[in-house]
Motif scaffolding. Sequence first.
Motif, mmCIF file in Angstrom:
data_model
loop_
_atom_site.group_PDB
_atom_site.id
_atom_site.type_symbol
_atom_site.label_atom_id
_atom_site.label_comp_id
_atom_site.label_asym_id
_atom_site.label_seq_id
_atom_site.Cartn_x
_atom_site.Cartn_y
_atom_site.Cartn_z
ATOM 1 N N ILE A 65 0.491 -6.433 -5.946
ATOM 2 C CA ILE A 65 -1.242 -6.924 -5.009
ATOM 3 C C ILE A 65 -2.271 -7.972 -5.459
ATOM 4 N N SER A 116 -3.857 -2.189 3.989
ATOM 5 C CA SER A 116 -2.456 -2.269 4.375
ATOM 6 C C SER A 116 -1.802 -4.154 4.279
ATOM 7 N N VAL A 141 -7.526 0.982 -0.107
ATOM 8 C CA VAL A 141 -6.014 -0.404 -0.784
ATOM 9 C C VAL A 141 -5.137 -0.838 0.904
ATOM 10 N N ARG A 146 0.593 -1.541 0.438
ATOM 11 C CA ARG A 146 0.357 0.324 0.339
ATOM 12 C C ARG A 146 1.222 1.264 0.136
ATOM 13 N N ARG A 147 1.999 1.326 0.719
ATOM 14 C CA ARG A 147 2.986 2.755 0.544
ATOM 15 C C ARG A 147 3.404 2.808 -0.001
ATOM 16 N N CYS A 156 -7.667 4.774 -2.748
ATOM 17 C CA CYS A 156 -6.364 4.274 -2.930
ATOM 18 C C CYS A 156 -5.813 4.079 -1.331
#
Length: 418
Positions: free
Chosen positions: A123, A188, A186, A76-77, A182
């Motif tokens: 992902i 983590s 989305v 995610r980051r 997002c």
Amino acid sequence: MYALNPTRERNLLWLLALTQFTVIMDFMVMMPLGPQIMHAFTITPAAFATAVSAYSWCSGLSGLFAATYIDRFDRRRLLLAVYALFALSNLGCALAGSFSLLLVARAFAGLTGGVLGSVIMAIVTDVIPPARRGAATGTIMTAFSLAAIAGVPAGVMLGAHFSWAAPFVLLVALSLAIWFACMRIVPSLSEHLARQAPPLKEVLPDLGRLLVFPRHLNAFALTFVMMVSQMLVIPFISPMLVANHGVEPQQLSWIYMAGGAATFFTSRAIGRFADRYGRRRVFRIFAVLSVLPVLFVTHLPAMPFLLVVLFFPFFMVAVSGRMIPMQALMTTVPAPGHRGAFLSANSAVLALGTGCGAWLGGLMLSVTPAGHIDGYGMNGWGAVALVLVALVWINRVKAADEPASTLDPGSAEVPASR
């Protein structure tokens, strides 16, 4: 494996598809904007091709080397950070006051776009079980058709009514909206961080062995040849229509919309034919069928615009129809343990071939004193010659379960030929 409820999983997949849509639109919209960009910066077709190539080369290299660090961060980051940089790169394109600045911005967009493609598929792999991963990938792949049907025509219309920079402003706005979505949707994704990532001194040699393995090399060569063939022709269709046939820039949207709509309806059927009748056979059929449309578009006679619009779906279906069975064949080449790395490397080769084809195609063209583009017919003959090479070369591309003279990288056995 992460467990998401069906609604959140569906929302996540469509959000990732929209993310991919902006990446694909960012690359595709450059080609129909060619006439305006060439006029705005007073550049030649070769210089314009360099801008297209810069994106592809940087996308390919960044996507390849993403394998060395992508598993070291929370998905995610990493997605949010790279997507923010992607939006910034499009802002740079919109504000570019010189061709040099535009070239730098396109290269930066390619760097971020290449990484985004890898992050999106990572992902999907993390959250979707293997039994449903094919359908999930199909959802992501709708981004290509949506970009052709909606994104590129919208960009062309904006470019025609405002300026060539307007589509990049639209991309910045879309990217910001998707980025905030997002942030909310989305999850983590850091479970993979519990596994100790191999050090770079091990990752890089493994990547090198993957790239030089003979069966993989044959597949990479086919991908590269086909992409060079396509890009000798496709980026210059719009500049040729405007310069040589007097087509208005705003009319180009109808051409791309017609081609995109046709591929939207035929792509899945071609994929089913490839599964039923054999990937090599269907590739050969469409490779042969594509020869006449390629030669026709590169030697286009004077004709009404309506006939050009009606012809373009045949061109797009024939040209894209070659890639579908070829890409399906590529998924069978690596052993299961190397599939992810191989497909990432093949995507990088595809992007590098795209850049090389556009660059070479631009070098083969010139502008006459009357402002017409000259030499496009030679691009067509070069593209056809490469397709004929691919028709023969595809026999050398072997699936992992087909007889081969060597073993997969990492195998404990030693090939007898050594």
